[in-house]
Design a protein around this motif. Structure first.
Motif, PDB file in Angstrom:
ATOM      1  N   VAL A   8      -2.528   0.550   4.882  1.00 11.27           N
ATOM      2  CA  VAL A   8      -2.297  -0.592   4.018  1.00 11.27           C
ATOM      3  C   VAL A   8      -1.668  -0.053   2.738  1.00 11.27           C
ATOM      4  O   VAL A   8      -2.262   0.779   2.059  1.00 11.27           O
ATOM      5  CB  VAL A   8      -3.627  -1.281   3.655  1.00 11.27           C
ATOM      6  N   ALA A   9      -0.457  -0.524   2.426  1.00  6.76           N
ATOM      7  CA  ALA A   9       0.150  -0.128   1.156  1.00  6.76           C
ATOM      8  C   ALA A   9      -0.365  -1.071   0.082  1.00  6.76           C
ATOM      9  O   ALA A   9      -0.686  -2.218   0.373  1.00  6.76           O
ATOM     10  CB  ALA A   9       1.667  -0.192   1.243  1.00  6.76           C
ATOM     11  N   GLY A  10      -0.472  -0.580  -1.135  1.00  3.53           N
ATOM     12  CA  GLY A  10      -0.942  -1.427  -2.218  1.00  3.53           C
ATOM     13  C   GLY A  10      -2.455  -1.398  -2.362  1.00  3.53           C
ATOM     14  O   GLY A  10      -3.024  -2.110  -3.177  1.00  3.53           O
TER      15      GLY A  10
ATOM     16  N   VAL B  33      13.164  10.953  -1.472  1.00  2.71           N
ATOM     17  CA  VAL B  33      13.415   9.546  -1.755  1.00  2.71           C
ATOM     18  C   VAL B  33      12.799   9.234  -3.112  1.00  2.71           C
ATOM     19  O   VAL B  33      11.599   9.444  -3.311  1.00  2.71           O
ATOM     20  CB  VAL B  33      12.762   8.653  -0.680  1.00  2.71           C
ATOM     21  N   PHE B  34      13.612   8.776  -4.049  1.00  6.14           N
ATOM     22  CA  PHE B  34      13.098   8.410  -5.361  1.00  6.14           C
ATOM     23  C   PHE B  34      13.353   6.926  -5.610  1.00  6.14           C
ATOM     24  O   PHE B  34      14.409   6.403  -5.257  1.00  6.14           O
ATOM     25  CB  PHE B  34      13.768   9.239  -6.470  1.00  6.14           C
ATOM     26  N   ALA B  35      12.374   6.275  -6.209  1.00  7.22           N
ATOM     27  CA  ALA B  35      12.522   4.868  -6.552  1.00  7.22           C
ATOM     28  C   ALA B  35      12.788   4.750  -8.040  1.00  7.22           C
ATOM     29  O   ALA B  35      12.135   5.408  -8.844  1.00  7.22           O
ATOM     30  CB  ALA B  35      11.256   4.107  -6.184  1.00  7.22           C
ATOM     31  N   LEU B 169      12.595  -3.244   8.154  1.00  4.37           N
ATOM     32  CA  LEU B 169      13.717  -2.542   8.784  1.00  4.37           C
ATOM     33  C   LEU B 169      14.411  -1.627   7.772  1.00  4.37           C
ATOM     34  O   LEU B 169      14.806  -0.508   8.095  1.00  4.37           O
ATOM     35  CB  LEU B 169      14.725  -3.545   9.353  1.00  4.37           C
ATOM     36  N   LEU B 170      14.538  -2.120   6.559  1.00  2.00           N
ATOM     37  CA  LEU B 170      15.151  -1.319   5.502  1.00  2.00           C
ATOM     38  C   LEU B 170      14.334  -0.043   5.253  1.00  2.00           C
ATOM     39  O   LEU B 170      14.880   1.064   5.171  1.00  2.00           O
ATOM     40  CB  LEU B 170      15.237  -2.166   4.222  1.00  2.00           C
ATOM     41  N   LEU B 171      13.005  -0.199   5.167  1.00  3.24           N
ATOM     42  CA  LEU B 171      12.149   0.959   4.943  1.00  3.24           C
ATOM     43  C   LEU B 171      12.247   1.937   6.110  1.00  3.24           C
ATOM     44  O   LEU B 171      12.309   3.154   5.923  1.00  3.24           O
ATOM     45  CB  LEU B 171      10.687   0.536   4.774  1.00  3.24           C
ATOM     46  N   ALA B 193       4.557  -1.776  -3.562  1.00  5.21           N
ATOM     47  CA  ALA B 193       3.826  -1.346  -2.371  1.00  5.21           C
ATOM     48  C   ALA B 193       4.764  -0.585  -1.429  1.00  5.21           C
ATOM     49  O   ALA B 193       4.364   0.382  -0.778  1.00  5.21           O
ATOM     50  CB  ALA B 193       3.202  -2.538  -1.658  1.00  5.21           C
ATOM     51  N   ASP B 194       6.018  -1.001  -1.376  1.00  3.55           N
ATOM     52  CA  ASP B 194       6.992  -0.295  -0.541  1.00  3.55           C
ATOM     53  C   ASP B 194       7.289   1.095  -1.114  1.00  3.55           C
ATOM     54  O   ASP B 194       7.486   2.052  -0.375  1.00  3.55           O
ATOM     55  CB  ASP B 194       8.304  -1.089  -0.451  1.00  3.55           C
ATOM     56  N   VAL B 195       7.318   1.179  -2.425  1.00  6.72           N
ATOM     57  CA  VAL B 195       7.548   2.473  -3.085  1.00  6.72           C
ATOM     58  C   VAL B 195       6.466   3.460  -2.665  1.00  6.72           C
ATOM     59  O   VAL B 195       6.733   4.603  -2.322  1.00  6.72           O
ATOM     60  CB  VAL B 195       7.546   2.307  -4.625  1.00  6.72           C
ATOM     61  N   GLU B 196       5.235   2.975  -2.672  1.00  3.38           N
ATOM     62  CA  GLU B 196       4.119   3.827  -2.286  1.00  3.38           C
ATOM     63  C   GLU B 196       4.293   4.336  -0.847  1.00  3.38           C
ATOM     64  O   GLU B 196       3.951   5.462  -0.533  1.00  3.38           O
ATOM     65  CB  GLU B 196       2.835   3.015  -2.406  1.00  3.38           C
ATOM     66  N   ARG B 197       4.828   3.483   0.007  1.00  5.24           N
ATOM     67  CA  ARG B 197       5.055   3.886   1.391  1.00  5.24           C
ATOM     68  C   ARG B 197       6.109   4.974   1.528  1.00  5.24           C
ATOM     69  O   ARG B 197       5.894   5.967   2.211  1.00  5.24           O
ATOM     70  CB  ARG B 197       5.578   2.696   2.205  1.00  5.24           C
TER      71      ARG B 197
END
Lengths: 137, 309
Positions: A8-10, B33-35, B169-171, B193-197
């Motif tokens: 789970v992200a977040g 990968v940097f955000a 799909l982008l991730l 949350a996507d950044v964390e991934r």
């Protein structure tokens, strides 16, 4: 049995920690046994759609403690070492889980005796399940 | 080989006397990968445009693949992929034509990669670009950019307006290409949350200034939250810039603190050494930490470190 990891992200738990915890859980519940293969860092990263370095960090932590071992050219496997959380970490984490369980019990109007009985029963059930397949084979 | 394919050195840009980007320095190590994070108007797009050589810096320098962005050679440009905000594509082209158009500029254009991305986003080659949905448009842009097999990929808010499936799909594409080809990726986004991934590191801008540049892990370790229960009078906290958020509730105060770099995990930062109060650490998500950090007023930089890849 195959490893199933859901992340789970977040969440307040970092992703690498979620991966470590779930692999440990799969071992203590008997879903994975020493010698079972793990997916490669790349494969698990692709499957979970997370940065491969996050998976590498999780695998790194587990292999430092011997819970997983790498066999050259063959990949990663579950090792024989048991997880060794230090006493204070064990206490904090169990205490927070206990609190959650008690909150649920209060919410559902269950008594202390009922909860303790259920814990014993569930514990026995899990141990039974873990032994189960070995006896058959 | 050059080990930081993307870097900025004192990068500055003024528009009519207003500093849109002010003395920003960072480096993205190869294959990472940097955000690029920051609120609207923080200077993200301006920074990316200077990196790509599309905008002249007022001072400082941007470098891509070892060359100053001001005069990238055509050969170097061919190794850089860029997706502009909102996806700059010709609306009147059909998907097929758009692909052929891009292919004509790049000798290394990989049809297989292009097809894989086009299929993943379920694009119909006969459709007009102008009729595509947001997500499909982003998919097409991604397909034609990734097919050029860029060593450096710069994406300006690629997730904007995408539905959850397209976002995933982008991730997936980002994880895949950073792994397979060691593509170095810098992308701007608001989706924490996507950044964390997917991200190794973050570059955080606020009102044109660099506020943080570090790994996601470091950021998580440094920004911590504590609860201070109290009865009657709330605790008085020292007036320290490292206390970035305070929220007072009836019986407790929630405090978000940036700890000094060397503070071990279980240790209380010295600003919270309060003799009369218990201070209890609380878990905090990356998203909440970043929001607290960004919401803090002032241009204080706490978490900037050298990238050691």
């Amino acid at each position: 049995m195959a490893l199933r990891v859901d992340i789970v992200a977040g969440s307040t738990t970092p992703i690498y920690r979620q991966v470590v915890d779930q692999i440990r859980l799969a071992v203590v519940t008997g879903d994975l046994e020493p010698g079972d293969p793990l997916p490669s860092v790349r494969a698990l990263a692709a499957q979970l759609v997370v940065n491969p370095n996050t998976i590498a960090k999780a695998y790194g932590e587990l292999s430092r403690s011997g819970e997983i071992v790498s066999q050259r050219g063959r990949g990663m496997f579950i090792g024989h070492a048991a997880p060794t959380p230090d006493a204070s970490e064990r206490r904090t984490r169990l205490a927070s889980e206990a609190e959650r369980l008690i909150q649920q019990a209060l919410l559902l109007g269950a008594s202390q005796a009922e909860v303790l009985a259920l814990i014993r029963e569930t514990w026995a059930g899990l141990e039974e399940a873990k032994k189960g397949p070995d006896d058959e084979s | 080989m050059n080990d930081t394919p993307i870097s900025a050195h004192g990068l500055t840009r003024a528009f009519y006397g207003h500093l849109a980007v002010s003395n920003v320095s960072f480096a993205v190590p190869r294959g990472q990968v940097f955000a690029l994070l920051g609120r609207n108007g923080a200077g993200k797009t301006t920074t990316l445009r200077m990196l790509l050589g599309l905008l002249e810096p007022t001072a400082g320098e941007a470098r891509l693949l070892g060359q100053t962005s001001r005069d990238l050679s055509p050969e170097t440009r061919a190794r850089i992929g860029f997706m502009a905000e909102g996806c700059a594509l010709y609306d009147w082209m059909r998907v097929k034509e758009c692909i052929a158009f891009q292919r004509a500029f790049y000798p290394r254009f990989d049809d297989e990669t292009c097809r894989a991305v086009v299929d993943a986003f379920r694009l119909n080659e006969r459709q007009r670009v102008g009729e595509l949905s947001h997500g499909q448009r982003a998919g097409l842009n991604l397909a034609v950019v990734l097919a050029t097999e860029p060593e450096v990929l710069i994406l300006d808010d690629p997730a904007m307006g995408l539905d959850p499936v397209a976002r995933r799909l982008l991730l997936e594409a980002m994880v895949h290409f950073s792994q397979r080809d060691h593509t170095t990726i810098l992308y701007s986004t608001h989706l924490l949350a996507d950044v964390e991934r997917v991200a190794d590191g973050i570059i955080l801008l606020e009102r044109g200034a660099l506020r943080a540049c570090c790994t996601v892990d470091t950021f998580r370790q440094r920004v911590r939250r504590y609860a201070i229960p109290f009865e009657g009078e709330p605790p008085s906290l020292p007036d320290e810039a490292t206390i970035i958020a305070k929220k007072r509730f009836e019986q407790e105060m929630l405090v978000t603190v940036v700890t000094p770099a060397a503070t071990p995990e279980g240790e209380l930062p010295s600003v919270l050494a309060l003799p009369d109060h218990e201070v209890e650490p609380l878990p905090i998500s990356f998203e909440d930490a970043a929001i607290a950090y960004l919401g803090h007023r002032g241009e204080v930089r706490f978490v900037v470190e050298r990238n050691d890849a």
